[in-house]
Write an enzyme that holds these catalytic residues in place. Structure first.
Site, mmCIF file in Angstrom:
data_model
loop_
_atom_site.group_PDB
_atom_site.id
_atom_site.type_symbol
_atom_site.label_atom_id
_atom_site.label_comp_id
_atom_site.label_asym_id
_atom_site.label_seq_id
_atom_site.Cartn_x
_atom_site.Cartn_y
_atom_site.Cartn_z
ATOM 1 N N CYS A 36 0.835 -1.208 0.000
ATOM 2 C CA CYS A 36 0.000 0.000 0.000
ATOM 3 C C CYS A 36 0.867 1.255 0.000
ATOM 4 C CB CYS A 36 -0.932 -0.031 1.215
ATOM 5 S SG CYS A 36 -2.176 1.279 1.204
ATOM 6 N N CYS A 37 1.874 1.308 0.895
ATOM 7 C CA CYS A 37 2.773 2.476 0.927
ATOM 8 C C CYS A 37 3.526 2.619 -0.396
ATOM 9 C CB CYS A 37 3.778 2.356 2.068
ATOM 10 S SG CYS A 37 3.141 2.773 3.704
ATOM 11 N N CYS A 58 -1.236 9.064 6.656
ATOM 12 C CA CYS A 58 -2.582 8.634 6.264
ATOM 13 C C CYS A 58 -3.451 8.430 7.502
ATOM 14 C CB CYS A 58 -2.496 7.328 5.492
ATOM 15 S SG CYS A 58 -1.695 7.485 3.887
ATOM 16 N N CYS A 94 -3.574 5.093 9.439
ATOM 17 C CA CYS A 94 -2.263 4.636 9.912
ATOM 18 C C CYS A 94 -1.607 5.644 10.844
ATOM 19 C CB CYS A 94 -1.349 4.360 8.718
ATOM 20 S SG CYS A 94 -1.985 3.091 7.616
ATOM 21 N N CYS A 131 8.414 3.425 5.537
ATOM 22 C CA CYS A 131 7.437 3.705 4.481
ATOM 23 C C CYS A 131 8.084 3.730 3.113
ATOM 24 C CB CYS A 131 6.697 5.011 4.747
ATOM 25 S SG CYS A 131 7.734 6.468 4.610
HETATM 26 FE FE1 SF4 Z 1 -1.490 2.765 2.897
HETATM 27 FE FE2 SF4 Z 1 -1.291 3.332 5.504
HETATM 28 FE FE3 SF4 Z 1 0.882 3.443 3.906
HETATM 29 FE FE4 SF4 Z 1 -1.101 5.285 3.739
HETATM 30 S S1 SF4 Z 1 0.335 4.927 5.472
HETATM 31 S S2 SF4 Z 1 -0.067 4.319 2.055
HETATM 32 S S3 SF4 Z 1 -2.933 3.982 4.079
HETATM 33 S S4 SF4 Z 1 -0.337 1.609 4.452
#
Ligand code: SF4
Length: 250
Positions: free
Chosen positions: A122-123, A205, A208, A233
């Protein structure tokens, strides 16, 4: 094809910048780098300080943000207020729409909580890939990173090469404290994310990020369900090209 700018002496530039105040650091960076300079902002306190200085000085430094699609409404509010206050436009980089559709179809809307691999996917899609586009063809990248945010950020420099992205990376607030940043914002009436007043320090986000309590490390509110040693990240790489982890010491 754009040939990335390579600076032969990041260490020398680092030494020069160390002796300057932050406004002069930005001017010296602009003078030293003959190409596009990009300041990436997530509208946190440090990024707001740098955005203020860039806007006030009129330096030719582009403003860019990664709009992951999962940001807090308060982050969009301070984004809009910053553009209004300083008469600037912050260039937004969004996740690739097709790739995002596939990710959500495969892992679900909050699938990043299921495993570390899912979170990294996701990141990677919402942040790292768009960052690559934001820095495409840039000679230099300016960030609001501070050494005090984490133990490993102590290894960062004010000027260093980002080995993966082949750009000069600048961290002009590296030696600043969180309190000094807060004082500067108050003294100069710089717009702040409303979440800071509710205990949110490092804001990413919405799903998170949580507020932290007294005495907790600055980045304890990020990916709190993961082991500290696995927090990362993918945006910041150390001089050796390895990820700077978000492990934080009190
Ligand atoms: Fe995805 Fe959370 Fe990373 Fe944002 S911080 S990109 S929602 S995993």
């Amino acid at each position: 094809m754009t040939v990335p700018f390579r600076h032969p002496d990041a260490a020398g530039l680092d030494r020069k910048l160390a002796g300057l105040d932050v406004a002069d650091r930005l001017r010296a960076i602009r003078d030293a780098v003959p190409g596009r300079l990009v300041l990436t902002t997530s509208f946190g306190a440090e990024d707001q300080l740098l955005t203020y200085l860039v806007a006030e000085s009129g330096l030719d430094i582009e403003l860019a943000t990664l709009d992951t699609g999962r940001l807090f409404p308060e982050t969009h509010d301070v984004w809009a207020e910053t553009e209004r206050r300083y008469g600037v436009r912050v260039h937004a980089f969004h996740p690739d729409a097709d790739a995002l559709q596939e990710l959500v179809a495969s892992q679900g809307i909050n699938g990043f909580r299921e495993s570390q691999a899912a979170r990294h996917a996701c990141c990677g899609l919402r942040k790292v890939e768009p960052l690559g586009r934001a820095l495409e063809g840039a000679a230099g990248w300016i960030t609001g990173l501070r050494a005090g945010q984490s133990a490993t950020r102590n290894d960062a420099a004010i000027a260093q090469i980002d080995p993966a992205r082949n750009v000069l990376k600048f961290n002009p607030l590296l030696d600043w404290s969180r309190d000094a940043v807060a004082d500067f914002l108050a003294d100069h009436d710089v717009p702040r994310n409303a979440l800071h007043a509710r205990g949110f320090v490092s804001i990413g986000c919405a799903p998170c990020t949580r507020a932290i309590g007294p005495g907790e490390p600055e980045r304890a509110g990020r990916w709190w369900w993961e082991q500290e040693s696995h927090k990362e990240c993918g945006l910041h790489l150390g001089p050796d090209g390895r990820l700077i982890r978000a492990t934080v010491t009190p």
